[in-house]
Design an enzyme around this catalytic site. Structure first.
Site, PDB file in Angstrom:
ATOM      1  CG  ASN A   1       1.392 -10.044 -12.402  1.00 19.44           C
ATOM      2  OD1 ASN A   1       0.299 -10.666 -11.526  1.00 19.44           O
ATOM      3  ND2 ASN A   1       1.878  -9.007 -11.890  1.00 19.44           N
TER       4      ASN A   1
ATOM      5  CB  ALA B   1      -0.594   0.354   1.575  1.00 14.09           C
TER       6      ALA B   1
ATOM      7  NE  ARG C   1      -0.572   5.416 -14.985  1.00 18.42           N
ATOM      8  CZ  ARG C   1      -1.225   4.416 -14.948  1.00 18.42           C
ATOM      9  NH1 ARG C   1      -1.768   4.194 -16.306  1.00 18.42           N
ATOM     10  NH2 ARG C   1      -0.510   4.014 -14.789  1.00 18.42           N
TER      11      ARG C   1
ATOM     12  CG  ASN D   1     -47.587  17.718  12.194  1.00 16.96           C
ATOM     13  OD1 ASN D   1     -46.390  19.652  12.489  1.00 16.96           O
ATOM     14  ND2 ASN D   1     -48.390  17.456  11.787  1.00 16.96           N
TER      15      ASN D   1
ATOM     16  N   GLY E   1       0.993  -5.964 -16.796  1.00 21.41           N
ATOM     17  CA  GLY E   1       1.947  -7.559 -16.788  1.00 21.41           C
ATOM     18  C   GLY E   1       1.480  -8.348 -17.771  1.00 21.41           C
TER      19      GLY E   1
ATOM     20  CB  ALA F   1     -47.771  29.266  11.990  1.00 19.65           C
TER      21      ALA F   1
HETATM   22  C1  UD1 Z   1       1.258  -3.966 -11.250  1.00 18.86           C
HETATM   23  C2  UD1 Z   1       2.150  -5.199 -11.851  1.00 18.86           C
HETATM   24  C3  UD1 Z   1       1.882  -5.754 -12.857  1.00 18.86           C
HETATM   25  C4  UD1 Z   1       0.343  -6.420 -12.984  1.00 18.86           C
HETATM   26  C5  UD1 Z   1      -0.323  -4.841 -12.349  1.00 18.86           C
HETATM   27  C6  UD1 Z   1      -1.897  -5.700 -11.825  1.00 18.86           C
HETATM   28  C7  UD1 Z   1       4.669  -4.920 -11.242  1.00 18.86           C
HETATM   29  C8  UD1 Z   1       6.017  -4.610 -11.643  1.00 18.86           C
HETATM   30  N1  UD1 Z   1       3.882  -4.921 -11.792  1.00 18.86           N
HETATM   31  O1  UD1 Z   1       1.100  -2.971 -12.052  1.00 18.86           O
HETATM   32  O2  UD1 Z   1       2.035  -6.640 -13.772  1.00 18.86           O
HETATM   33  O3  UD1 Z   1      -0.967  -6.455 -13.804  1.00 18.86           O
HETATM   34  O4  UD1 Z   1       0.299  -4.444 -10.864  1.00 18.86           O
HETATM   35  O5  UD1 Z   1      -2.438  -3.898 -11.025  1.00 18.86           O
HETATM   36  O6  UD1 Z   1       4.165  -5.794 -10.061  1.00 18.86           O
HETATM   37  N2  UD1 Z   1       2.887  -0.401  -4.544  1.00 18.86           N
HETATM   38  C9  UD1 Z   1       4.522  -0.076  -3.122  1.00 18.86           C
HETATM   39  N3  UD1 Z   1       5.042   0.271  -3.654  1.00 18.86           N
HETATM   40  C10 UD1 Z   1       6.112   0.610  -4.346  1.00 18.86           C
HETATM   41  C11 UD1 Z   1       5.697   0.011  -5.721  1.00 18.86           C
HETATM   42  C12 UD1 Z   1       3.707  -0.362  -5.717  1.00 18.86           C
HETATM   43  O7  UD1 Z   1       3.286  -0.621  -2.132  1.00 18.86           O
HETATM   44  O8  UD1 Z   1       7.175   0.479  -4.729  1.00 18.86           O
HETATM   45  C13 UD1 Z   1       2.194  -1.056  -4.184  1.00 18.86           C
HETATM   46  C14 UD1 Z   1       1.295   0.442  -4.522  1.00 18.86           C
HETATM   47  O9  UD1 Z   1       0.770   1.180  -4.574  1.00 18.86           O
HETATM   48  C15 UD1 Z   1      -0.046  -0.761  -5.477  1.00 18.86           C
HETATM   49  C16 UD1 Z   1       0.882  -1.818  -5.744  1.00 18.86           C
HETATM   50  O10 UD1 Z   1       1.671  -1.861  -4.579  1.00 18.86           O
HETATM   51  O11 UD1 Z   1      -1.042  -0.717  -4.255  1.00 18.86           O
HETATM   52  C17 UD1 Z   1       0.964  -2.124  -7.443  1.00 18.86           C
HETATM   53  O12 UD1 Z   1       1.692  -1.171  -7.507  1.00 18.86           O
HETATM   54  P1  UD1 Z   1       1.303  -0.129  -9.118  1.00 18.86           P
HETATM   55  O13 UD1 Z   1       2.193   0.451  -9.167  1.00 18.86           O
HETATM   56  O14 UD1 Z   1      -0.035   0.283  -9.052  1.00 18.86           O
HETATM   57  O15 UD1 Z   1       1.193  -1.234  -9.663  1.00 18.86           O
HETATM   58  P2  UD1 Z   1       1.114  -1.666 -11.745  1.00 18.86           P
HETATM   59  O16 UD1 Z   1       1.935  -0.237 -12.627  1.00 18.86           O
HETATM   60  O17 UD1 Z   1      -0.592  -1.368 -11.166  1.00 18.86           O
END
Ligand code: UD1
Ligand code: MG
Length: 449
Positions: free
Chosen positions: A176, A15, A21, A366, A146, A412
């Site tokens: 993925n 998290a 984005r 009322n 992925g 009233a």
């Molecule tokens: C990731 C997967 C991708 C998959 C997709 C599904 C990887 C490298 N890629 O991409 O294959 O298809 O999710 O939704 O894992 N987070 C951290 N620390 C970090 C980076 C991320 O805690 O340094 C947490 C983010 O808060 C998030 C989760 O990990 O909840 C996923 O990270 P995000 O950057 O959303 O990965 P995606 O690009 O979506």
């Protein structure tokens, strides 16, 4: 979950990502779906499966995420990821909290909140014959996800991130979901082998698959519905996920015995509780913390949050119930009436154009059209008490703190600043003055001028 089918596993929930984005000053996983932060959705689902240990990985400045996590899962451990160097790095940050854990470790992303416990359960079952198992999904437009590279025997060989995929690999629609499980004995040693040599310069969790495959470990894919595996990286995806959750909540409300005349136009919170034979008309919004008891009716264009609606009460159309409101059995709250921190007794009525705040209204009272409780003097809030069977005439201002006794009447247009005794009549407005023929005289004078 049936105790006989209980899985033994530990969970790591990522998290810490900021989610660039989302263009937001809040951590990504704090964005809400059906009134609850994404992280709470994931942890609520996880709670059903009763993990032996759970670790939530957060960034140092994420007090909000910490609080939301502890509220949903009080016994979870928190691990800090100082710098967001990727999902692989994030899982590595949970190592100390899981030290000595040799069982299955399930990794979940905080931005994948729609997942159900039955799907997670299937992944855990697959781990009985695998060292690593990944939840995969097929999607027509897999942009951003992925891709899973699987050989003819079903062995998952590699996960290639979208950014790093060749044009040919981009054609693969098996994606993925981010959810994976690995034997604790392998997970952290595999993580130590991954390198940040990719388009994002990050440590990808997904790279452990290639390492595991190279070591001859069994890597499997468990396919599940794309609808519940959607990852949320943008506001548009957040809105898509909201749609899915609302559909689930509408379905649940109807399954449990409520009538939704136009389900698509009713919005719920995760914790909305509707009794049997509740009727909800089109265009109603339930914010967090609402309970509606049996046979109550919620009419169109009402907005309700933090409120209890007792048996057979009628709300709306166009009513607003704010936090701390309790509408008693068979009571009525009509159009353009706002209640805040107010209890309406059994059978009481406030049917038109009123603001009732910080008030206690007795049974059968009322409240006439346009009644306002003046509960705020610019600095403090004060309470208004209206006794049972009292009658408040239209367009009355009740300047709090003030008490209207049981059975009393207020004329009233009154501005009531002093308490009114039980059964008394209070009139607090200037007396009417009528001057015969005066109007005709004035008109004449004006014409001449
Ligand atoms: C990731 C997967 C991708 C998959 C997709 C599904 C990887 C490298 N890629 O991409 O294959 O298809 O999710 O939704 O894992 N987070 C951290 N620390 C970090 C980076 C991320 O805690 O340094 C947490 C983010 O808060 C998030 C989760 O990990 O909840 C996923 O990270 P995000 O950057 O959303 O990965 P995606 O690009 O979506
Ligand atoms: Mg994501």
């Amino acid at each position: 979950m049936n105790a006989n089918h209980k899985h033994k596993f530990a969970a790591v929930v990522l998290a810490a990502g900021s989610g660039t984005r989302m263009k937001s000053s809040f951590p990504k996983v704090m964005h809400r779906l059906a009134g609850q932060p994404m992280i709470a959705h994931v942890l609520t689902t996880l709670n059903i499966l009763e993990p032996e240990r759970s670790v939530v990985v957060i960034a140092p400045s994420m007090d909000m995420v910490r609080d939301a996590a502890l509220e949903t899962m009080p016994d979870c451990k928190l691990a800090l990821q100082d710098r967001q160097q990727g999902t692989g790095h994030a899982v590595g940050c949970a190592e100390a909290a899981l030290s000595g854990y040799a069982g299955t470790v399930l990794v979940l992303y905080g931005d994948t909140p729609l997942i159900t416990e039955s799907t997670l359960s299937r992944l855990l079952v697959a781990m009985q014959s695998a060292d690593v198992a990944v939840l995969g999904m097929r999607i027509a437009d897999p942009t951003g996800y992925g891709r899973l590279i699987v050989d003819s025997s079903g062995q998952l060989e590699e996960i290639v991130e979208c950014k790093d995929a060749s044009p040919e690999q981009k054609g693969i629609t098996l994606c993925n979901s981010g959810v994976m499980a690995a034997k604790g004995t392998h997970l952290f040693s595999l993580l130590k082998k991954i390198q940040p040599n990719n388009a994002a310069g990050e440590y990808y969790l997904t790279d452990i698959v290639e390492q595991a495959d190279a070591q001859g470990l069994h890597c499997h894919v468990v396919e599940a519905e794309a609808g519940e595996l959607a990852g949320i990286n943008s506001r548009a995806q957040l809105a898509e996920a909201e749609k899915v959750i609302q559909q689930r909540l509408r379905h649940k409300a109807m399954t449990e015995g409520a009538t939704l005349i136009d389900p698509e136009s009713v919005y719920f919170s995760m914790d909305t509780a509707l009794g049997r034979d509740v009727v909800v008309h089109p265009q109603v919004v339930f914010g967090p913390g609402v309970t509606v008891e049996d046979k109550a009716e919620i009419r169109s264009f009402s907005h309700i949050e933090g409120a209890q609606v007792r048996k057979g009460a009628v709300i709306g159309p166009f009513a607003r119930l704010r936090p701390g409101s309790v509408v008693g059995e068979a009571a009525h709250v009509g159009n353009f009436v706002e209640l805040k921190k107010t209890t309406l007794g059994k059978g009481a009525k406030a049917n038109h154009l009123s603001y009732i705040g910080d008030a206690e209204v007795g049974e059968g009272a009322n409240i006439g059209a346009g009644t306002i409780t003046c509960n705020y003097d610019g600095a403090n809030k004060y309470v208004t008490i209206i006794g049972a069977e009292a009658f408040i005439g239209s367009n009355t201002s009740l300047v709090a703190p003030v008490t209207i006794g049981a059975g009393a009447m207020v004329g009233a247009g009154s501005v009531i600043t002093d308490d009114v005794e039980a059964d008394a009549l209070a009139i607090a407005r200037p007396r009417q003055v009528s001057k015969p023929a005066k109007a005709r005289e004035i008109k004449k004078r004006k014409k001449k001028a």
